[in-house]
Design an enzyme around this catalytic site. Structure first.
Site, PDB file in Angstrom:
ATOM      1  N   ARG A 114     -12.767  79.798  48.081  1.00  0.00           N
ATOM      2  CA  ARG A 114     -13.231  79.723  46.694  1.00  0.00           C
ATOM      3  C   ARG A 114     -14.310  80.782  46.557  1.00  0.00           C
ATOM      4  O   ARG A 114     -14.670  81.421  47.545  1.00  0.00           O
ATOM      5  CB  ARG A 114     -13.766  78.320  46.378  1.00  0.00           C
ATOM      6  CG  ARG A 114     -14.829  77.877  47.365  1.00  0.00           C
ATOM      7  CD  ARG A 114     -15.368  76.509  47.037  1.00  0.00           C
ATOM      8  NE  ARG A 114     -16.254  76.053  48.104  1.00  0.00           N
ATOM      9  CZ  ARG A 114     -16.975  74.949  48.059  1.00  0.00           C
ATOM     10  NH1 ARG A 114     -16.917  74.183  46.989  1.00  0.00           N
ATOM     11  NH2 ARG A 114     -17.753  74.597  49.051  1.00  0.00           N
ATOM     12  N   CYS A 118     -13.669  88.932  42.204  1.00  0.00           N
ATOM     13  CA  CYS A 118     -14.478  90.036  41.710  1.00  0.00           C
ATOM     14  C   CYS A 118     -15.088  89.611  40.379  1.00  0.00           C
ATOM     15  O   CYS A 118     -14.367  89.201  39.468  1.00  0.00           O
ATOM     16  CB  CYS A 118     -13.566  91.246  41.515  1.00  0.00           C
ATOM     17  SG  CYS A 118     -14.392  92.575  40.642  1.00  0.00           S
ATOM     18  N   ASN A 152     -19.383  77.360  40.023  1.00  0.00           N
ATOM     19  CA  ASN A 152     -19.993  76.560  41.098  1.00  0.00           C
ATOM     20  C   ASN A 152     -20.688  77.485  42.084  1.00  0.00           C
ATOM     21  O   ASN A 152     -20.089  78.455  42.557  1.00  0.00           O
ATOM     22  CB  ASN A 152     -18.907  75.768  41.827  1.00  0.00           C
ATOM     23  CG  ASN A 152     -19.489  74.754  42.791  1.00  0.00           C
ATOM     24  OD1 ASN A 152     -20.162  73.819  42.372  1.00  0.00           O
ATOM     25  ND2 ASN A 152     -19.278  74.955  44.077  1.00  0.00           N
ATOM     26  N   GLU A 153     -21.921  77.197  42.357  1.00  0.00           N
ATOM     27  CA  GLU A 153     -22.679  77.922  43.394  1.00  0.00           C
ATOM     28  C   GLU A 153     -22.330  79.415  43.464  1.00  0.00           C
ATOM     29  O   GLU A 153     -21.826  79.903  44.483  1.00  0.00           O
ATOM     30  CB  GLU A 153     -22.476  77.262  44.761  1.00  0.00           C
ATOM     31  CG  GLU A 153     -23.088  75.873  44.834  1.00  0.00           C
ATOM     32  CD  GLU A 153     -23.138  75.294  46.247  1.00  0.00           C
ATOM     33  OE1 GLU A 153     -22.367  75.731  47.110  1.00  0.00           O
ATOM     34  OE2 GLU A 153     -23.960  74.391  46.476  1.00  0.00           O
ATOM     35  N   GLU A 310     -26.309  68.181  43.312  1.00  0.00           N
ATOM     36  CA  GLU A 310     -25.546  67.671  44.454  1.00  0.00           C
ATOM     37  C   GLU A 310     -26.516  67.299  45.574  1.00  0.00           C
ATOM     38  O   GLU A 310     -27.523  67.968  45.788  1.00  0.00           O
ATOM     39  CB  GLU A 310     -24.610  68.744  45.028  1.00  0.00           C
ATOM     40  CG  GLU A 310     -23.436  69.136  44.174  1.00  0.00           C
ATOM     41  CD  GLU A 310     -22.592  70.213  44.865  1.00  0.00           C
ATOM     42  OE1 GLU A 310     -22.614  70.300  46.109  1.00  0.00           O
ATOM     43  OE2 GLU A 310     -21.921  70.971  44.155  1.00  0.00           O
ATOM     44  N   TRP A 318     -20.583  70.479  57.216  1.00  0.00           N
ATOM     45  CA  TRP A 318     -20.597  71.910  57.530  1.00  0.00           C
ATOM     46  C   TRP A 318     -21.782  72.324  58.387  1.00  0.00           C
ATOM     47  O   TRP A 318     -21.917  73.482  58.737  1.00  0.00           O
ATOM     48  CB  TRP A 318     -20.568  72.737  56.237  1.00  0.00           C
ATOM     49  CG  TRP A 318     -21.521  72.250  55.189  1.00  0.00           C
ATOM     50  CD1 TRP A 318     -21.227  71.404  54.157  1.00  0.00           C
ATOM     51  CD2 TRP A 318     -22.927  72.533  55.084  1.00  0.00           C
ATOM     52  NE1 TRP A 318     -22.362  71.137  53.410  1.00  0.00           N
ATOM     53  CE2 TRP A 318     -23.409  71.820  53.955  1.00  0.00           C
ATOM     54  CE3 TRP A 318     -23.823  73.302  55.824  1.00  0.00           C
ATOM     55  CZ2 TRP A 318     -24.745  71.868  53.550  1.00  0.00           C
ATOM     56  CZ3 TRP A 318     -25.154  73.344  55.415  1.00  0.00           C
ATOM     57  CH2 TRP A 318     -25.591  72.637  54.294  1.00  0.00           C
ATOM     58  N   GLU A 358     -12.886  69.346  53.410  1.00  0.00           N
ATOM     59  CA  GLU A 358     -14.058  68.500  53.165  1.00  0.00           C
ATOM     60  C   GLU A 358     -13.741  67.018  53.352  1.00  0.00           C
ATOM     61  O   GLU A 358     -14.454  66.153  52.849  1.00  0.00           O
ATOM     62  CB  GLU A 358     -14.641  68.806  51.792  1.00  0.00           C
ATOM     63  CG  GLU A 358     -15.316  70.173  51.790  1.00  0.00           C
ATOM     64  CD  GLU A 358     -16.102  70.508  50.542  1.00  0.00           C
ATOM     65  OE1 GLU A 358     -15.708  70.028  49.459  1.00  0.00           O
ATOM     66  OE2 GLU A 358     -17.076  71.269  50.647  1.00  0.00           O
ATOM     67  N   LYS A 359     -12.669  66.738  54.096  1.00  0.00           N
ATOM     68  CA  LYS A 359     -12.256  65.335  54.209  1.00  0.00           C
ATOM     69  C   LYS A 359     -13.218  64.487  55.032  1.00  0.00           C
ATOM     70  O   LYS A 359     -13.156  63.272  54.987  1.00  0.00           O
ATOM     71  CB  LYS A 359     -10.834  65.217  54.739  1.00  0.00           C
ATOM     72  CG  LYS A 359     -10.583  65.727  56.135  1.00  0.00           C
ATOM     73  CD  LYS A 359      -9.114  65.461  56.518  1.00  0.00           C
ATOM     74  CE  LYS A 359      -8.812  65.889  57.936  1.00  0.00           C
ATOM     75  NZ  LYS A 359      -8.723  67.359  58.076  1.00  0.00           N
ATOM     76  N   PHE A 360     -14.113  65.142  55.791  1.00  0.00           N
ATOM     77  CA  PHE A 360     -15.110  64.361  56.524  1.00  0.00           C
ATOM     78  C   PHE A 360     -16.515  64.534  55.941  1.00  0.00           C
ATOM     79  O   PHE A 360     -17.510  64.242  56.592  1.00  0.00           O
ATOM     80  CB  PHE A 360     -15.093  64.739  58.013  1.00  0.00           C
ATOM     81  CG  PHE A 360     -13.800  64.360  58.692  1.00  0.00           C
ATOM     82  CD1 PHE A 360     -13.266  63.084  58.529  1.00  0.00           C
ATOM     83  CD2 PHE A 360     -13.108  65.284  59.466  1.00  0.00           C
ATOM     84  CE1 PHE A 360     -12.068  62.724  59.141  1.00  0.00           C
ATOM     85  CE2 PHE A 360     -11.912  64.939  60.078  1.00  0.00           C
ATOM     86  CZ  PHE A 360     -11.379  63.651  59.917  1.00  0.00           C
ATOM     87  N   HIS A 361     -16.596  65.053  54.727  1.00  0.00           N
ATOM     88  CA  HIS A 361     -17.903  65.158  54.068  1.00  0.00           C
ATOM     89  C   HIS A 361     -18.251  63.800  53.455  1.00  0.00           C
ATOM     90  O   HIS A 361     -17.403  63.163  52.839  1.00  0.00           O
ATOM     91  CB  HIS A 361     -17.845  66.230  52.974  1.00  0.00           C
ATOM     92  CG  HIS A 361     -19.198  66.607  52.441  1.00  0.00           C
ATOM     93  ND1 HIS A 361     -19.968  65.749  51.695  1.00  0.00           N
ATOM     94  CD2 HIS A 361     -19.913  67.759  52.555  1.00  0.00           C
ATOM     95  CE1 HIS A 361     -21.101  66.361  51.365  1.00  0.00           C
ATOM     96  NE2 HIS A 361     -21.095  67.578  51.875  1.00  0.00           N
TER      97      HIS A 361
HETATM   98  C1  GLA Z   1     -21.561  72.730  47.920  1.00  0.00           C
HETATM   99  C2  GLA Z   1     -20.422  72.782  46.932  1.00  0.00           C
HETATM  100  C3  GLA Z   1     -19.588  71.532  46.923  1.00  0.00           C
HETATM  101  C4  GLA Z   1     -19.341  71.034  48.329  1.00  0.00           C
HETATM  102  C5  GLA Z   1     -20.666  70.821  48.999  1.00  0.00           C
HETATM  103  C6  GLA Z   1     -20.539  70.271  50.400  1.00  0.00           C
HETATM  104  O1  GLA Z   1     -22.725  72.276  47.416  1.00  0.00           O
HETATM  105  O2  GLA Z   1     -20.850  73.058  45.626  1.00  0.00           O
HETATM  106  O3  GLA Z   1     -18.371  71.831  46.276  1.00  0.00           O
HETATM  107  O4  GLA Z   1     -18.575  71.968  49.024  1.00  0.00           O
HETATM  108  O5  GLA Z   1     -21.322  72.060  49.114  1.00  0.00           O
HETATM  109  O6  GLA Z   1     -21.791  70.011  50.964  1.00  0.00           O
HETATM  110 ZN    ZN Z   2     -15.111  93.904  42.388  1.00  0.00          ZN
END
Ligand code: GLA
Ligand code: ZN
Length: 680
Positions: A114, A118, A152-153, A310, A318, A358-361
């Site tokens: 993700r 560009c 997102n981020e 979040e 992670w 992210e199945k173990f988050h």
């Molecule tokens: C970030 C992302 C989320 C998720 C969390 C996991 O903050 O925005 O989508 O991946 O990390 O900690």
């Molecule tokens: Zn570019």
């Protein structure tokens, strides 16, 4: 002018990222039951929903989103609705490869992950704008959609031809002429004089990393990201002028200048994932660092609350080791965010996914699928607490002390060659000074060089290597009026283009600090230099150890308060004070152990009457923060120790906001305990 909430949610927000597209509608109904039980009043949706909202190019499917938002809203749960640009459907990259990011080696990425696009690509911008318009048209007027969560981020950079050419346009706007650019980048060095804009590329490990170029590129990356963000918002604004916008930041993330970025947001929000319990002795260091990051985020808009967008209700997936939060820590870490000015506690994630990375988050609802878990009970308990704190939303954090943390400064420090190549420790140096104030429970703002300093008694500016235009004058005016300034080694070396000040350090701060720096020693990790305080500061007794960096300074108008006690520079000053106008500027000429800087801060705070939020002394690892509004002052007493502690009696009568009990004597806090107290 920032937009404020359009929805009548008066409470603190409690909820988190919800990914219903991973589940069938019967699970949604069970989710609603569980959300109500956990006192969830708000969820973030649509963050990674693009392939469900637009399964094929130009064919949209909003039926499921209509149903979802309706279901949430009829159960009193508001939505933070995301634009889906954080991750693309495969069809988009397949059809338009230009949207794929190119790395600094010039290699175009494959589809995947993700945040891998560009931000210059006109096609990507057009596709994002198209779906954003439709979202705004459909949901912008819906009262239960209270906030836009843009993408997102945001992070990363792209080196494709489109981005290179946008970078050159940006350089033309900034420098006007190649002569100006050549001068600013000192290109006479190694025969780098540019004669054509097209000779300039983004920094790359295969090409150049000239300092001026590096700084310009990082500023460009921020501007280009903000430009993309603004294009997203513009598409929403064609249909919705009322709903405020945010994007989720990542604390002190070095890749983007959040101060610049935040000017374009209505509300600031961030994602907090501290490594709780990673230190075997105490969580105080993690607590202080998290506290710093909350303050840094809050100060992106100093006079309004922020949102914790979040956090994990249990563990992440992670980090190297993903430890569970110990009993009490969920309540403590969540209320810590509130204590620093957040009006929400939101999680990643509501329900744990069954597949992919992210199945173990951690999640509020685990794979077991029911509510009989420790995490669910913790979340529910917090939900009940937040509901009781209905007086908190909108209240502010009044601070009379500030620590300066500046992104441009960090970029310039990270890039220079010299002294010590790695472990430059800018962030750590800022944290060390911040921690001194944290230990004293003095409310602190964390601001960059652009902030006005009028409201402060004390400004601590550790390692202010790069001075932006006007910064020296601003600091002078601040001290002149009676403010107290503390600077540390490696201050005042370069200007906004990373050119060293003619005349040497501390550049334009020479008069204010009353000294000049002749040379700077860099030490190996195993080296220490003795620091010996002179008389005058009561907490500075005995000997201390300097490490890493020692400046040899010549005092002009400043007076010495401590001297080196070893090395060929023994006897020379390493802490000085310069009276300037109504105030004082202190300079710590070396990097010195925390015991020293903490004692210095304690003495200076006492000298200038800078108030702690509590009666001193507090037990180690305990911190008290304060929020205030017309409803009163709210004190958050937090214990980051895995054992019970007792705080001295508060200086004034307080009442426990949750139990209603008055607090007049000493206050006990259990292991990882937190309490909220009110002074009317
Ligand atoms: C970030 C992302 C989320 C998720 C969390 C996991 O903050 O925005 O989508 O991946 O990390 O900690
Ligand atoms: Zn570019």
């Amino acid at each position: 002018m920032a937009l404020s909430w359009k929805h009548p949610i008066k409470d603190l927000l409690h909820g988190g990222d919800y990914n219903p597209e991973q589940w069938s509608p019967d699970v949604w109904r069970e989710d609603i039951r569980l959300m109500k039980k956990a006192r969830i009043n708000c969820v973030s949706i649509g963050i990674f929903s693009w392939s469900h909202l637009e399964p094929e190019e130009g064919r949209y499917d909003f039926a499921w989103m209509d149903e979802l938002i309706g279901l949430l809203s009829s159960n009193g749960i508001a939505s933070v609705l995301a634009t889906p640009s954080g991750a693309r459907p495969p069809w988009l990259s397949q059809r338009y490869p230009e949207v794929l990011r190119v790395n600094d080696q010039g290699i175009r990425n494959l589809y995947g992950q993700r945040h891998n696009h560009c931000l210059t690509s006109p096609v990507y911008r057009e596709k994002v704008a198209a779906i954003n318009r439709r979202l705004a048209e459909r949901y912008g007027a819906n009262d239960s959609v209270i906030l836009w969560h843009i993408s997102n981020e945001f992070s990363g950079e792209c080196h494709c031809d489109l981005c290179q050419s946008a970078f050159r346009d940006w350089l033309r706007r900034r420098y006007g002429t190649l002569d100006a650019l050549n001068a600013a980048w000192w290109t006479s060095f190694w025969s780098h004089r540019y004669t054509d804009w097209n000779q300039i590329d983004a920094p790359s490990s295969r090409g150049d990393r000239v300092h001026g170029q590096n700084l310009a590129w990082q500023r460009f990356v921020t501007d280009q990201t903000v430009n993309f963000f603004n294009a997203e918002v513009a598409a929403l604004r064609e249909f919705d002028t009322k709903t405020p916008v945010t994007t989720n930041f990542m604390g002190a993330f070095p890749g983007l200048d959040y101060v610049e970025f935040a000017r374009h947001l209505d509300i600031v929000s961030w994602d907090s994932y501290p490594r709780w319990h990673s230190d075997p002795h105490s969580d105080a260091a993690i607590g202080a660092e998290t506290s710093f990051t909350h303050d840094l985020t809050r100060c992106l808009k100093r006079d309004q609350p922020f949102l914790l967008m979040e956090s994990t209700p249990s563990q992440v997936n992670w980090q190297q080791v993903n430890k569970l939060k110990r009993p009490g820590m969920h309540q403590l870490s969540s209320l810590q965010a509130i204590a620093h000015g957040s009006d929400s506690v939101q999680y990643f994630q509501w329900r744990k996914s069954r597949g992919s990375c992210e199945k173990f988050h951690g999640a509020v609802v685990d794979h077991c699928g029911h509510e009989n878990t420790r995490t669910f009970r913790d979340v529910t308990q917090l939900g009940e607490t937040l509901a009781q704190l209905s007086q908190l939303p909108g209240s502010l954090v009044p601070a009379r002390a500030a620590v300066i943390y500046d992104w441009n400064n960090r970029w310039a420090i990270d890039a220079y060659y010299g002294l010590r190549q790695d472990k430059k420790n800018y962030f750590e140096e800022v944290l060390q000074y911040y921690r001194g104030l944290w230990d004293l429970s003095i409310s602190t703002d964390c601001v960059d060089e652009s902030a006005s300093l009028d409201r402060y008694q004390l400004v601590v500016a550790p390692m202010l290597y790069l001075l932006k235009p006007g910064m020296a004058e601003k600091l002078e005016a601040f001290v002149q009026r009676g403010g107290t300034l503390i600077t540390s080694a490696l201050t005042g070396l370069v200007d906004q283009d990373d050119l060293v000040f003619a005349g040497g350090a501390p550049g334009p701060l020479r008069k204010l600090l009353g000294l000049w720096v002749e040379e700077t020693d860099a030490l190996y990790d195993h080296d220490t230099v003795v620091v010996r305080p002179l008389k005058g500061l009561p907490s500075l007794q005995g000997e201390f150890a300097a490490r890493e960096i020692c400046e040899r300074v010549h005092l002009e108008t400043a007076v010495p308060l401590a001297v080196y006690g070893s090395q060929f520079y023994a006897g020379e000053p390493c802490l000085s004070e310069n009276r300037f106008g109504q105030g004082s500027a202190y300079h710590v000429a070396c990097r010195v152990e925390a015991k020293f800087t903490h004692a210095l801060l304690r003495d200076i705070a006492a000298r200038i009457g800078l108030q702690s939020n509590w009666s001193l002394p507090l037990p180690e690892g305990v911190n008290v923060q304060k929020r205030a509004s017309a409803q009163g002052e709210f004190y958050f007493a937090m214990n980051f120790n895995p054992r019970e502690v007792t705080l001295p009696a508060p200086a004034f009568p307080l009442r426990d906001e949750l139990s209603g009990q008055p607090v007049t004597g000493p206050l006990s806090l259990p292991s990882y305990g937190v309490t909220v107290l009110r002074r009317d």
